[in-house]
Design an enzyme around this catalytic site. Sequence first.
Site, PDB file in Angstrom:
ATOM      1  N   GLY A  11       0.815  -1.212   0.000  1.00 37.87           N
ATOM      2  CA  GLY A  11       0.000   0.000   0.000  1.00 37.87           C
ATOM      3  C   GLY A  11       0.847   1.260   0.000  1.00 37.87           C
ATOM      4  O   GLY A  11       2.084   1.199   0.008  1.00 37.87           O
ATOM      5  N   ARG A  35       0.140 -10.803  -1.294  1.00 37.41           N
ATOM      6  CA  ARG A  35      -0.603 -11.671  -2.210  1.00 37.41           C
ATOM      7  C   ARG A  35       0.197 -11.983  -3.471  1.00 37.41           C
ATOM      8  O   ARG A  35       0.008 -13.027  -4.096  1.00 37.41           O
ATOM      9  CB  ARG A  35      -1.940 -11.023  -2.593  1.00 37.41           C
ATOM     10  CG  ARG A  35      -2.927 -10.910  -1.439  1.00 37.41           C
ATOM     11  CD  ARG A  35      -4.267 -10.387  -1.944  1.00 37.41           C
ATOM     12  NE  ARG A  35      -5.270 -10.356  -0.897  1.00 37.41           N
ATOM     13  CZ  ARG A  35      -5.517  -9.320  -0.106  1.00 37.41           C
ATOM     14  NH1 ARG A  35      -4.800  -8.213  -0.248  1.00 37.41           N
ATOM     15  NH2 ARG A  35      -6.454  -9.370   0.825  1.00 37.41           N
ATOM     16  N   ARG A  36       1.059 -11.053  -3.871  1.00 36.67           N
ATOM     17  CA  ARG A  36       1.896 -11.229  -5.054  1.00 36.67           C
ATOM     18  C   ARG A  36       3.359 -11.036  -4.682  1.00 36.67           C
ATOM     19  O   ARG A  36       3.673 -10.256  -3.780  1.00 36.67           O
ATOM     20  CB  ARG A  36       1.499 -10.237  -6.155  1.00 36.67           C
ATOM     21  CG  ARG A  36       0.090 -10.456  -6.688  1.00 36.67           C
ATOM     22  CD  ARG A  36      -0.269  -9.412  -7.734  1.00 36.67           C
ATOM     23  NE  ARG A  36      -0.277  -8.063  -7.159  1.00 36.67           N
ATOM     24  CZ  ARG A  36      -1.303  -7.550  -6.490  1.00 36.67           C
ATOM     25  NH1 ARG A  36      -2.388  -8.277  -6.268  1.00 36.67           N
ATOM     26  NH2 ARG A  36      -1.241  -6.325  -6.011  1.00 36.67           N
ATOM     27  N   TYR A 122     -16.223   4.139   9.671  1.00 32.75           N
ATOM     28  CA  TYR A 122     -14.765   4.258   9.562  1.00 32.75           C
ATOM     29  C   TYR A 122     -14.139   4.516  10.931  1.00 32.75           C
ATOM     30  O   TYR A 122     -13.226   3.796  11.353  1.00 32.75           O
ATOM     31  CB  TYR A 122     -14.423   5.390   8.592  1.00 32.75           C
ATOM     32  CG  TYR A 122     -12.939   5.506   8.304  1.00 32.75           C
ATOM     33  CD1 TYR A 122     -12.346   4.694   7.341  1.00 32.75           C
ATOM     34  CD2 TYR A 122     -12.145   6.420   8.976  1.00 32.75           C
ATOM     35  CE1 TYR A 122     -10.988   4.789   7.070  1.00 32.75           C
ATOM     36  CE2 TYR A 122     -10.793   6.530   8.712  1.00 32.75           C
ATOM     37  CZ  TYR A 122     -10.222   5.710   7.759  1.00 32.75           C
ATOM     38  OH  TYR A 122      -8.873   5.794   7.508  1.00 32.75           O
ATOM     39  N   LYS A 126     -11.830   1.809  13.203  1.00 29.04           N
ATOM     40  CA  LYS A 126     -10.464   2.132  13.626  1.00 29.04           C
ATOM     41  C   LYS A 126     -10.343   2.072  15.150  1.00 29.04           C
ATOM     42  O   LYS A 126      -9.344   1.583  15.688  1.00 29.04           O
ATOM     43  CB  LYS A 126     -10.066   3.519  13.116  1.00 29.04           C
ATOM     44  CG  LYS A 126      -9.962   3.627  11.605  1.00 29.04           C
ATOM     45  CD  LYS A 126      -8.911   2.692  11.042  1.00 29.04           C
ATOM     46  CE  LYS A 126      -8.717   2.912   9.551  1.00 29.04           C
ATOM     47  NZ  LYS A 126      -7.704   1.974   8.980  1.00 29.04           N
TER      48      LYS A 126
END
Length: 210
Positions: A11, A35-36, A122, A126
């Site tokens: 990210g 994931r990759r 949101y 959090k």
Amino acid sequence: MSKILIAGATGLVGRIVLARALDDPRMTSVIAPTRRALPEHPKLINPIIDYEALPPEANWWACDAVICALGTTLATARSAEAFYRVDHDYPLMVATHARARGAQAFALVSAIGADAGSRLLYNRTKGEVEASIGALAYPSYTIVRPGLIGGQRDEFRPMERVSDAILTVLGPVLPRQWRISPAENIAAALIEAAMAAKPGRHIVSAAELA
């Protein structure tokens, strides 16, 4: 704290954390489950994972400290349940597995306004993830609460682009806590929190990140 695990290494903030960690001579190894596959590096351990099927007994959970920069938006997740899964359940699973293998410090990217009692999804999510990870009793726990995160994302978020433009213009006259929080500053705060591993619970505010 020489062995660090980074969750969310692909990210906006996580990419910077990963680059800084790999360049930091204090760190002997960096674990970045993704994931990759990531580009190879002598210090990098890169398990390929599915967050829906994390292996709790994997040896790579053993680390000194964890930096968690996982997160999404409701628009990307497309449902409140999916958003909660990514922003609460995934970080909690990472924290739980690493703590079980001996991790002593945890540094979390949360958000300004985090509040488990909020009516806003949101802010409530959090706040709840902060509390859930806090219950795991990490000897060192740092919560970083940025405002709008500044930086170049891979995905296009139109509302964030508009907010970024407005805050950039108004930044000099706004209180520090409402200014843009540059991703570089957030990454630096996370790295230092993980490496210092100061005992207790600590909060890095948006004002400190501006």
